[in-house]
Scaffold this motif. Structure first.
Motif, mmCIF file in Angstrom:
data_model
loop_
_atom_site.group_PDB
_atom_site.id
_atom_site.type_symbol
_atom_site.label_atom_id
_atom_site.label_comp_id
_atom_site.label_asym_id
_atom_site.label_seq_id
_atom_site.Cartn_x
_atom_site.Cartn_y
_atom_site.Cartn_z
ATOM 1 N N ASP A 131 0.908 -1.386 -0.048
ATOM 2 C CA ASP A 131 -0.105 -0.073 -0.101
ATOM 3 C C ASP A 131 0.553 1.546 -0.078
ATOM 4 N N LYS A 132 1.626 0.911 0.940
ATOM 5 C CA LYS A 132 2.838 2.364 1.183
ATOM 6 C C LYS A 132 3.517 2.638 -0.658
ATOM 7 N N LEU A 133 4.213 1.485 -1.056
ATOM 8 C CA LEU A 133 5.083 2.010 -2.081
ATOM 9 C C LEU A 133 4.067 1.995 -3.337
ATOM 10 N N TRP A 163 4.132 4.082 -8.190
ATOM 11 C CA TRP A 163 2.582 3.396 -9.117
ATOM 12 C C TRP A 163 1.910 4.833 -9.044
ATOM 13 N N PRO A 164 1.326 5.399 -10.633
ATOM 14 C CA PRO A 164 2.145 4.431 -11.789
ATOM 15 C C PRO A 164 3.918 4.704 -11.525
ATOM 16 N N GLY A 165 4.712 3.783 -11.893
ATOM 17 C CA GLY A 165 6.442 4.009 -11.874
ATOM 18 C C GLY A 165 6.971 2.673 -12.166
ATOM 19 N N ARG A 221 2.621 -4.925 -11.812
ATOM 20 C CA ARG A 221 3.303 -3.120 -11.469
ATOM 21 C C ARG A 221 2.659 -2.303 -12.359
ATOM 22 N N ILE A 222 2.116 -1.518 -12.058
ATOM 23 C CA ILE A 222 1.553 0.258 -12.601
ATOM 24 C C ILE A 222 2.280 0.994 -13.866
ATOM 25 N N PRO A 223 2.723 0.639 -15.185
ATOM 26 C CA PRO A 223 3.426 1.243 -15.751
ATOM 27 C C PRO A 223 3.512 3.158 -15.317
ATOM 28 N N ALA A 224 4.161 3.329 -15.627
ATOM 29 C CA ALA A 224 3.842 5.471 -16.166
ATOM 30 C C ALA A 224 3.710 5.583 -17.608
ATOM 31 N N HIS A 225 3.324 4.889 -18.044
ATOM 32 C CA HIS A 225 2.780 5.803 -19.299
ATOM 33 C C HIS A 225 1.687 6.065 -20.336
ATOM 34 N N ILE A 258 15.006 3.420 -8.744
ATOM 35 C CA ILE A 258 13.775 3.816 -8.170
ATOM 36 C C ILE A 258 15.016 2.766 -7.171
ATOM 37 N N THR A 259 15.570 3.352 -6.042
ATOM 38 C CA THR A 259 16.985 2.258 -5.547
ATOM 39 C C THR A 259 15.692 1.979 -3.601
#
Ligand code: TXA
Ligand code: MG
Length: 333
Positions: free
Chosen positions: A86-88, A93-95, A121-125, A199-200
């Motif tokens: 949830d936090k991440l 996201w998206p990302g 994942r939810i892509p950011a595009h 994302i580090t």
């Protein structure tokens, strides 16, 4: 194969509808994400998913990432949704972050290579999101390249690598992040990074507390099935890639040329050697954005050897360092 050009910011509805229809028919659509191009199939259709493995010549033990358009979509793929997810999701996201979570029974074994977990994942595009929404499906998509080879950051790279094995390619121009997403495993007590990306670890730790690092995992030498993306050699250009310190770039290039090789060099600070040279910025974000494009370019130019200057040690370079070390010959452990 059909190549459809789309505006990456506001993709044409008809183009998206056409690609979504192809996905619903159980066929393959390559599409841009913010990281690299993906080779998509309906994640709920095991025959469609099998086509991905065939097109990529991917070993069936290497599971796929499921792309969704929103958190509700992710919760239909994962059977558990821990607080860390949830936090991440709220922050990234998206990302370019993929979370590995326990899987729901509806997800075919082909997607997860028989594992009890699923990567999502939810892509950011805008193109990827429009495609997933219009198809109304979770979309299983690995990078759209032949197994073990360089990931594609343009539609041309997809054509070069997969050709007629793809039914439709949505060409939305070059991708922006340039290397694959960070993969974080949330299936056990302590989250751990399975594949570093832009994302580090630090960014994740701020949200979920201390992580197990990839080094810890490597020390334990997990069986490849646990995290198949960590197979040593991966993400390789056709040419032999040699990683050297800045001070040794010139001499390494000269020695390779003296042996009759066509040589390219990828540098940041090193003095320019003779021959084909690409200089990339001293910023991890800007470097990553152009890394694969640069390596594809050397391959296209017929290079036998690519001499790459080692990148800095900083944590922000972890994703880039990982890709270069995997691509290097001999692999560096
Ligand atoms: O940026 C990206 O992640 C791109 C774009 C297209 O989204 N996709 C990508 O997919 O790089 P692929 O298949 O090339 O890499 C997926 C990685 C592999 O290392 C795979 O082993 C790992 O995710 N993976 C997938 N499912 C997993 C699971 N259930 N458990 C552990 N690792 C998993
Ligand atoms: Mg890949």
């Amino acid at each position: 194969m059909e190549i459809i050009r789309v505006d990456p910011r506001s993709p044409n509805e008809k183009a998206i509808a056409r690609a979504a229809e192809v996905l619903r028919e159980g066929r393959l659509v390559a599409f841009p994400t913010e990281t690299v191009y993906g080779l998509g199939a309906n994640a709920l259709d095991h025959t469609a998913v099998d086509r991905i493995y065939a097109a990529k010549e991917r070993p069936t033990y290497n599971p796929l990432i499921v792309h969704v358009a929103d958190i509700a979509g992710a919760q239909k793929v994962a059977s558990e949704w821990p607080e860390a997810a949830d936090k991440l999701a709220a922050l990234f996201w998206p990302g370019p972050l993929t979370m590995v979570l326990p899987k729901r029974d509806e997800i075919p074994d082909g997607v997860t290579a028989g594992l009890g977990s699923v990567a999502v994942r939810i892509p950011a595009h805008p193109v990827a999101l429009a495609l997933i929404r219009t198809a109304g499906l979770p979309v299983a998509a690995p990078s759209a390249n032949r197994s073990m080879m360089l990931s594609p950051t343009t539609a041309d790279h997809v054509v070069k690598s997969l050709g007629e094995a793809v039914d439709v390619i949505l060409d939305g121009g070059p991708t922006s992040v340039g290397i694959e997403s960070t993969v974080v495993d949330l299936t056990s007590g302590t989250p751990r990074i399975l594949r570093p990306g832009m994302i580090t670890a630090e960014e994740l730790e701020k949200v979920v507390g201390p992580l197990e690092t990839i080094e810890h995992v490597k020390e334990r030498r997990p069986v490849p099935r646990l995290s198949p993306g960590m197979l040593d050699r991966h993400y390789s250009p056709d040419a032999t890639l040699v990683l050297v310190d800045a001070a040794n770039v010139e001499s390494t290039v000269e020695a390779a040329r003296a042996n009759g090789n066509i040589v390219g060099a990828l540098v940041i600070t090193a003095p320019s050697p003779i021959g084909m040279v690409t200089r990339l910025p001293d910023s991890a974000v800007a470097y990553a954005a152009r890394l694969y494009e640069s390596l594809h370019h050397f391959d296209d130019a017929g290079c036998d050897i690519i001499v790459v200057e080692r990148v800095p040690d900083g944590a922000d370079w972890a994703g880039v360092r990982d890709r270069l070390e995997r691509a290097a010959t001999p692999p560096i452990d």
